[in-house]
Write a protein that holds these residues in place. Structure first.
Motif, PDB file in Angstrom:
ATOM      1  N   SER A  55      36.499 -61.297  78.027  1.00  0.00           N
ATOM      2  CA  SER A  55      37.633 -60.368  78.131  1.00  0.00           C
ATOM      3  C   SER A  55      37.326 -59.047  77.419  1.00  0.00           C
ATOM      4  CB  SER A  55      38.904 -61.007  77.567  1.00  0.00           C
ATOM      5  OG  SER A  55      38.818 -61.133  76.160  1.00  0.00           O
ATOM      6  N   HIS A  56      36.051 -58.851  77.060  1.00  0.00           N
ATOM      7  CA  HIS A  56      35.600 -57.621  76.395  1.00  0.00           C
ATOM      8  C   HIS A  56      36.342 -57.376  75.085  1.00  0.00           C
ATOM      9  CE1 HIS A  56      33.280 -56.611  79.959  1.00  0.00           C
ATOM     10  NE2 HIS A  56      34.333 -56.987  80.658  1.00  0.00           N
ATOM     11  N   GLY A  57      36.707 -58.444  74.399  1.00  0.00           N
ATOM     12  CA  GLY A  57      37.354 -58.327  73.096  1.00  0.00           C
ATOM     13  C   GLY A  57      38.814 -57.909  73.163  1.00  0.00           C
ATOM     14  N   SER A  58      39.430 -58.048  74.308  1.00  0.00           N
ATOM     15  CA  SER A  58      40.832 -57.650  74.462  1.00  0.00           C
ATOM     16  C   SER A  58      41.755 -58.755  73.954  1.00  0.00           C
ATOM     17  CB  SER A  58      41.146 -57.359  75.931  1.00  0.00           C
ATOM     18  OG  SER A  58      42.545 -57.233  76.114  1.00  0.00           O
ATOM     19  N   ILE A  59      42.414 -58.486  72.859  1.00  0.00           N
ATOM     20  CA  ILE A  59      43.352 -59.466  72.318  1.00  0.00           C
ATOM     21  C   ILE A  59      44.523 -59.649  73.266  1.00  0.00           C
ATOM     22  CG2 ILE A  59      44.941 -59.949  70.420  1.00  0.00           C
ATOM     23  CD1 ILE A  59      42.819 -58.809  68.546  1.00  0.00           C
ATOM     24  N   LYS A  60      44.937 -58.581  73.913  1.00  0.00           N
ATOM     25  CA  LYS A  60      46.019 -58.674  74.902  1.00  0.00           C
ATOM     26  C   LYS A  60      45.648 -59.651  76.017  1.00  0.00           C
ATOM     27  CE  LYS A  60      48.642 -55.224  75.959  1.00  0.00           C
ATOM     28  NZ  LYS A  60      49.964 -55.090  75.793  1.00  0.00           N
ATOM     29  N   GLU A  61      44.403 -59.573  76.487  1.00  0.00           N
ATOM     30  CA  GLU A  61      43.937 -60.489  77.526  1.00  0.00           C
ATOM     31  C   GLU A  61      43.866 -61.921  76.985  1.00  0.00           C
ATOM     32  OE1 GLU A  61      42.535 -61.667  81.348  1.00  0.00           O
ATOM     33  OE2 GLU A  61      43.704 -59.983  80.611  1.00  0.00           O
ATOM     34  N   MET A  62      43.461 -62.081  75.734  1.00  0.00           N
ATOM     35  CA  MET A  62      43.412 -63.416  75.120  1.00  0.00           C
ATOM     36  C   MET A  62      44.823 -64.007  75.017  1.00  0.00           C
ATOM     37  SD  MET A  62      40.243 -64.184  74.575  1.00  0.00           S
ATOM     38  CE  MET A  62      40.227 -65.433  73.305  1.00  0.00           C
ATOM     39  N   GLU A  63      45.805 -63.170  74.696  1.00  0.00           N
ATOM     40  CA  GLU A  63      47.199 -63.638  74.668  1.00  0.00           C
ATOM     41  C   GLU A  63      47.586 -64.194  76.040  1.00  0.00           C
ATOM     42  OE1 GLU A  63      50.146 -61.022  72.302  1.00  0.00           O
ATOM     43  OE2 GLU A  63      48.503 -59.667  72.874  1.00  0.00           O
ATOM     44  N   ARG A  64      47.201 -63.456  77.092  1.00  0.00           N
ATOM     45  CA  ARG A  64      47.546 -63.869  78.445  1.00  0.00           C
ATOM     46  C   ARG A  64      46.827 -65.161  78.838  1.00  0.00           C
ATOM     47  NH1 ARG A  64      45.808 -64.195  83.219  1.00  0.00           N
ATOM     48  NH2 ARG A  64      43.777 -63.265  82.862  1.00  0.00           N
ATOM     49  N   ILE A  65      45.533 -65.240  78.574  1.00  0.00           N
ATOM     50  CA  ILE A  65      44.737 -66.399  78.965  1.00  0.00           C
ATOM     51  C   ILE A  65      45.231 -67.674  78.286  1.00  0.00           C
ATOM     52  CG2 ILE A  65      42.443 -67.466  78.775  1.00  0.00           C
ATOM     53  CD1 ILE A  65      41.253 -64.628  79.086  1.00  0.00           C
ATOM     54  N   PHE A  66      45.473 -67.589  76.982  1.00  0.00           N
ATOM     55  CA  PHE A  66      45.818 -68.786  76.216  1.00  0.00           C
ATOM     56  C   PHE A  66      47.318 -68.981  76.025  1.00  0.00           C
ATOM     57  CE2 PHE A  66      41.366 -68.108  75.164  1.00  0.00           C
ATOM     58  CZ  PHE A  66      40.857 -69.391  75.291  1.00  0.00           C
ATOM     59  N   GLY A  67      48.114 -67.987  76.426  1.00  0.00           N
ATOM     60  CA  GLY A  67      49.561 -68.117  76.301  1.00  0.00           C
ATOM     61  C   GLY A  67      50.034 -68.182  74.865  1.00  0.00           C
ATOM     62  N   VAL A  68      49.383 -67.401  74.008  1.00  0.00           N
ATOM     63  CA  VAL A  68      49.738 -67.384  72.585  1.00  0.00           C
ATOM     64  C   VAL A  68      49.995 -65.948  72.140  1.00  0.00           C
ATOM     65  CG1 VAL A  68      48.468 -69.509  72.052  1.00  0.00           C
ATOM     66  CG2 VAL A  68      47.303 -67.299  71.880  1.00  0.00           C
ATOM     67  N   SER A  69      50.516 -65.807  70.934  1.00  0.00           N
ATOM     68  CA  SER A  69      50.873 -64.490  70.416  1.00  0.00           C
ATOM     69  C   SER A  69      49.667 -63.782  69.790  1.00  0.00           C
ATOM     70  CB  SER A  69      51.961 -64.630  69.354  1.00  0.00           C
ATOM     71  OG  SER A  69      51.439 -65.298  68.209  1.00  0.00           O
ATOM     72  N   TYR A  70      49.821 -62.479  69.593  1.00  0.00           N
ATOM     73  CA  TYR A  70      48.791 -61.655  68.944  1.00  0.00           C
ATOM     74  C   TYR A  70      48.389 -62.245  67.591  1.00  0.00           C
ATOM     75  CZ  TYR A  70      46.613 -57.529  66.830  1.00  0.00           C
ATOM     76  OH  TYR A  70      45.752 -56.672  66.202  1.00  0.00           O
ATOM     77  N   PRO A  71      49.365 -62.578  66.704  1.00  0.00           N
ATOM     78  CA  PRO A  71      48.968 -63.134  65.404  1.00  0.00           C
ATOM     79  C   PRO A  71      48.186 -64.448  65.528  1.00  0.00           C
ATOM     80  CG  PRO A  71      51.272 -62.460  65.338  1.00  0.00           C
ATOM     81  CD  PRO A  71      50.817 -62.353  66.771  1.00  0.00           C
ATOM     82  N   THR A  72      48.495 -65.246  66.554  1.00  0.00           N
ATOM     83  CA  THR A  72      47.768 -66.498  66.751  1.00  0.00           C
ATOM     84  C   THR A  72      46.322 -66.222  67.142  1.00  0.00           C
ATOM     85  OG1 THR A  72      49.806 -67.628  67.394  1.00  0.00           O
ATOM     86  CG2 THR A  72      47.731 -68.676  68.042  1.00  0.00           C
ATOM     87  N   VAL A  73      46.114 -65.266  68.046  1.00  0.00           N
ATOM     88  CA  VAL A  73      44.752 -64.894  68.456  1.00  0.00           C
ATOM     89  C   VAL A  73      43.988 -64.368  67.246  1.00  0.00           C
ATOM     90  CG1 VAL A  73      43.349 -63.342  69.887  1.00  0.00           C
ATOM     91  CG2 VAL A  73      45.394 -64.427  70.854  1.00  0.00           C
ATOM     92  N   LYS A  74      44.590 -63.454  66.501  1.00  0.00           N
ATOM     93  CA  LYS A  74      43.927 -62.865  65.320  1.00  0.00           C
ATOM     94  C   LYS A  74      43.594 -63.942  64.289  1.00  0.00           C
ATOM     95  CE  LYS A  74      43.274 -59.168  64.158  1.00  0.00           C
ATOM     96  NZ  LYS A  74      42.053 -58.369  64.130  1.00  0.00           N
ATOM     97  N   SER A  75      44.513 -64.845  64.063  1.00  0.00           N
ATOM     98  CA  SER A  75      44.295 -65.912  63.087  1.00  0.00           C
ATOM     99  C   SER A  75      43.105 -66.783  63.490  1.00  0.00           C
ATOM    100  CB  SER A  75      45.569 -66.754  62.963  1.00  0.00           C
ATOM    101  OG  SER A  75      45.340 -67.847  62.116  1.00  0.00           O
ATOM    102  N   ARG A  76      43.061 -67.127  64.763  1.00  0.00           N
ATOM    103  CA  ARG A  76      41.957 -67.965  65.231  1.00  0.00           C
ATOM    104  C   ARG A  76      40.629 -67.222  65.162  1.00  0.00           C
ATOM    105  NH1 ARG A  76      41.927 -71.892  70.485  1.00  0.00           N
ATOM    106  NH2 ARG A  76      39.971 -72.944  69.977  1.00  0.00           N
ATOM    107  N   LEU A  77      40.622 -65.951  65.540  1.00  0.00           N
ATOM    108  CA  LEU A  77      39.400 -65.152  65.436  1.00  0.00           C
ATOM    109  C   LEU A  77      38.934 -65.074  63.987  1.00  0.00           C
ATOM    110  CD1 LEU A  77      40.163 -62.234  67.908  1.00  0.00           C
ATOM    111  CD2 LEU A  77      38.397 -64.000  68.175  1.00  0.00           C
ATOM    112  N   ASN A  78      39.862 -64.864  63.074  1.00  0.00           N
ATOM    113  CA  ASN A  78      39.505 -64.795  61.653  1.00  0.00           C
ATOM    114  C   ASN A  78      38.944 -66.120  61.153  1.00  0.00           C
ATOM    115  OD1 ASN A  78      40.189 -62.094  61.329  1.00  0.00           O
ATOM    116  ND2 ASN A  78      42.296 -62.564  60.782  1.00  0.00           N
ATOM    117  N   ARG A  79      39.546 -67.224  61.591  1.00  0.00           N
ATOM    118  CA  ARG A  79      39.063 -68.547  61.184  1.00  0.00           C
ATOM    119  C   ARG A  79      37.644 -68.775  61.707  1.00  0.00           C
ATOM    120  NH1 ARG A  79      38.505 -72.963  63.652  1.00  0.00           N
ATOM    121  NH2 ARG A  79      39.909 -72.534  65.393  1.00  0.00           N
TER     122      ARG A  79
END
Length: 132
Positions: A55-79
C-alpha cells in the motif's frame, strides 16, 4: 515446509537454519544461518508488513484493508518496528539508500533542517560551503 509452517512450529522462539539446498542444483550449504528479520515475525505480522509495503506505506489504505482505526495501525507498526533492527544498526548498508541526507542536500534542504533544529548554524554553513 514453508515459512508460515516454520513460524507456526517455532511459536516465536528463536531458531537457526542449518542446511540450505539450492533448488534445481546438487548444491547444499550447511552451517548456522539466522533467518531474515521479517521471517522471524509472526505470520500475521508478516502479512501486515507485506500489506503496508504494497500500500506504499499508506496508513489510510491499511485502515481500509484491515478495517481498523489509525491508532490501531500505528500501534501495530510501532510494535513490529520494535522487533526489527534498522539499517543504521546493521553491518551491511543498502547501496540503494543514502544514509546521509547531506550528501545530496540542496540549499533548501539545509535551510529546512536548520529550521527544524536538526543542525545548527555552523553545520548549515559548512554544508552550504561544501556544496559549492
Amino acid at each position: 515446509m514453508d515459512w508460515q509452517e516454520l513460524t507456526d512450529l517455532t511459536r516465536g522462539q528463536p531458531f537457526v537454519v542449518e542446511r540450505v539446498r539450492l533448488v534445481g542444483n546438487d548444491i547444499a550449504v550447511e552451517g548456522q544461518f539466522e533467518p531474515p528479520q521479517l521471517a522471524q515475525l509472526s505470520v500475521d505480522d508478516q502479512v501486515f508488513v507485506a500489506a503496508f509495503v504494497r500500500s506504499h506505506g499508506s496508513i489510510k489504505e491499511m485502515e481500509r484493508i484491515f478495517g481498523v482505526s489509525y491508532p490501531t495501525v500505528k500501534s501495530r507498526l510501532n510494535r513490529i518496528a520494535g522487533q526489527l533492527d534498522f539499517a543504521e544498526h546493521l553491518d551491511v548498508a543498502d547501496p540503494h539508500l543514502d544514509p546521509d541526507p547531506r550528501s545530496t542536500a540542496t540549499s533548501a534542504d539545509v535551510v529546512n533542517r536548520l529550521r527544524r533544529g536538526e543542525i545548527d548554524v555552523a553545520e548549515a554553513l559548512a554544508e552550504l560551503e561544501r556544496d559549492r
